[in-house]
Design a protein around this motif. Structure first.
Motif, PDB file in Angstrom:
ATOM      1  N   LEU A   6       6.851  -0.330   2.662  1.00  0.00           N
ATOM      2  CA  LEU A   6       7.227   1.069   2.100  1.00  0.00           C
ATOM      3  C   LEU A   6       8.492   1.332   1.843  1.00  0.00           C
ATOM      4  O   LEU A   6       8.794   2.125   0.999  1.00  0.00           O
ATOM      5  N   ARG A   7       9.277   0.622   2.530  1.00  0.00           N
ATOM      6  CA  ARG A   7      10.766   0.825   2.282  1.00  0.00           C
ATOM      7  C   ARG A   7      11.202   0.248   0.871  1.00  0.00           C
ATOM      8  O   ARG A   7      11.968   0.960   0.227  1.00  0.00           O
ATOM      9  N   ARG A  73       2.142   8.291  -4.951  1.00  0.00           N
ATOM     10  CA  ARG A  73       0.860   8.480  -4.340  1.00  0.00           C
ATOM     11  C   ARG A  73       0.610   7.849  -2.952  1.00  0.00           C
ATOM     12  O   ARG A  73       0.315   8.551  -2.078  1.00  0.00           O
ATOM     13  N   VAL A  74       1.059   6.533  -2.717  1.00  0.00           N
ATOM     14  CA  VAL A  74       1.014   5.704  -1.628  1.00  0.00           C
ATOM     15  C   VAL A  74       1.902   6.540  -0.515  1.00  0.00           C
ATOM     16  O   VAL A  74       1.716   6.643   0.618  1.00  0.00           O
ATOM     17  N   LEU A  75       3.090   6.909  -1.370  1.00  0.00           N
ATOM     18  CA  LEU A  75       4.137   7.533  -0.206  1.00  0.00           C
ATOM     19  C   LEU A  75       3.668   8.719   0.343  1.00  0.00           C
ATOM     20  O   LEU A  75       3.768   9.354   1.520  1.00  0.00           O
ATOM     21  N   SER A  76       2.966   9.768  -0.789  1.00  0.00           N
ATOM     22  CA  SER A  76       2.318  10.907  -0.492  1.00  0.00           C
ATOM     23  C   SER A  76       1.417  10.704   0.699  1.00  0.00           C
ATOM     24  O   SER A  76       1.392  11.772   1.428  1.00  0.00           O
ATOM     25  N   ASP A  77       0.405   9.844   0.496  1.00  0.00           N
ATOM     26  CA  ASP A  77      -0.823   9.427   1.472  1.00  0.00           C
ATOM     27  C   ASP A  77      -0.285   9.314   2.749  1.00  0.00           C
ATOM     28  O   ASP A  77      -0.722   9.581   3.806  1.00  0.00           O
ATOM     29  N   VAL A  78       0.880   8.189   2.807  1.00  0.00           N
ATOM     30  CA  VAL A  78       1.366   7.879   3.959  1.00  0.00           C
ATOM     31  C   VAL A  78       2.036   9.315   4.818  1.00  0.00           C
ATOM     32  O   VAL A  78       1.732   9.442   6.047  1.00  0.00           O
ATOM     33  N   ALA A  79       2.612  10.268   3.994  1.00  0.00           N
ATOM     34  CA  ALA A  79       3.217  11.413   4.587  1.00  0.00           C
ATOM     35  C   ALA A  79       2.137  12.231   4.996  1.00  0.00           C
ATOM     36  O   ALA A  79       2.242  12.638   6.368  1.00  0.00           O
ATOM     37  N   ASP A  80       1.044  12.189   4.447  1.00  0.00           N
ATOM     38  CA  ASP A  80      -0.106  13.250   5.100  1.00  0.00           C
ATOM     39  C   ASP A  80      -0.725  12.166   6.312  1.00  0.00           C
ATOM     40  O   ASP A  80      -1.252  12.933   7.347  1.00  0.00           O
ATOM     41  N   LEU A  81      -0.759  11.031   6.363  1.00  0.00           N
ATOM     42  CA  LEU A  81      -1.324  10.183   7.395  1.00  0.00           C
ATOM     43  C   LEU A  81      -0.532  10.649   8.550  1.00  0.00           C
ATOM     44  O   LEU A  81      -1.030  10.981   9.757  1.00  0.00           O
TER      45      LEU A  81
END
Length: 285
Positions: A6-7, A73-81
């Motif tokens: 992620l970083r 999108r991946v970072l947004s999904d992780v934030a939502d998670l």
């Protein structure tokens, strides 16, 4: 895939958003050299070049544009998670199939908000056996029949009378109450997934004919047309008054137990408070 972190995605997005490696390093709170190493590691893992670098600017390649869009999108999904996992202390979703807690619903919402202003309460109608609990649509659920699934625990918070719903011009509508025997020759509308009444409520030799329905609105529409009757918990009458439909107590039918259900191995932090408030509301009614 195991080599992508992620970083690295955050680094790529920061470079594109900030425009230079220097500004991306400032935004991320790391050194410019760390930004360069992180981007290089991502490009090696993907096997493609993501950015064009000149002395004056940094721009994404065609592949880079697609990867940046996906990375966002991946970072947004992780934030939502992360938000979803942490929201147990700030949000409470209570599922129900047909009716929440009947005449106590408004009082429950108001008293909860007053006593727990930091925990947002949301009532969610999901017409499944677990009222949305098994589907992940809620944190707790109000159900009116036992849940055999061993993943869940339940506790009875109250009892409700059993009522007969019938068309307003039904011959029985003039009575103040009815008996099960009065309904034996009728068509009984049932929801086998979530309903509280089945033909087994009657003696084997005096059971009504059955027609299935799958939603409370459909159930009420058929009843109002005089094509069948329903037997339901009192909460349905409180939550769904309908022109053309009357509700009468069934005086020889056992009451319906109202249960609160939760995940056995992962109870919501607000479970005990909800149990206490609902039990008090039903007890003092």
């Amino acid at each position: 895939m195991d080599d992508i972190e992620l970083r690295q995605l955050r680094c790529l997005v920061a470079i594109v958003d900030e425009g230079t490696f220097t500004d991306a390093a400032i935004a991320l709170g790391v050194s410019q050299a760390a930004v360069s190493r992180t981007l290089a590691a991502l490009e090696r893992a993907l096997g493609v070049r993501l950015l064009r670098r000149t002395s004056r600017e940094v721009t994404p390649t065609a592949t880079g544009l697609r990867v940046v869009a996906q990375a966002r999108r991946v970072l947004s999904d992780v934030a939502d998670l992360v938000e979803e996992a942490a929201s147990g202390h700030t949000r409470l979703r209570i599922g129900y199939a047909w009716s929440a807690v009947g005449r106590h619903t408004v009082a429950f919402q108001r008293r909860w908000t007053a006593a727990h202003p930091g925990v947002d309460l949301h009532l969610v109608r999901v017409n499944t056996a677990s009222a949305g609990l098994g589907e992940g649509a809620c944190d707790l659920a109000v159900v009116r029949r036992p849940l055999p699934d061993r993943r869940f625990d339940t506790a009875i918070v109250g009892l409700e009378r059993r009522l007969c719903a019938m068309a307003a011009d039904d011959p029985l509508a003039w009575r103040r109450s009815v008996r099960l025997a009065d309904l034996a020759g009728r068509i009984l509308l049932v929801d086998r997934r979530t309903g509280t009444t089945t033909p087994e409520l009657w003696p084997p030799d005096a059971r009504p004919a059955v027609e299935e329905t799958h939603d409370v609105d459909d159930w009420l529409t058929v009843i109002a047309a005089g094509r069948g009757i329903g037997v339901t918990a009192e909460s349905t009458a409180n939550q769904y008054p309908r022109p053309g439909v009357v509700y009468r107590p069934v005086r020889d039918a056992e009451p319906v137990a109202v249960r609160l259900a939760w995940w056995r191995d992962d109870p919501h932090p607000a479970l005990q408070a909800v149990l206490e408030l609902l039990s008090e509301l039903y007890r003092t009614a």
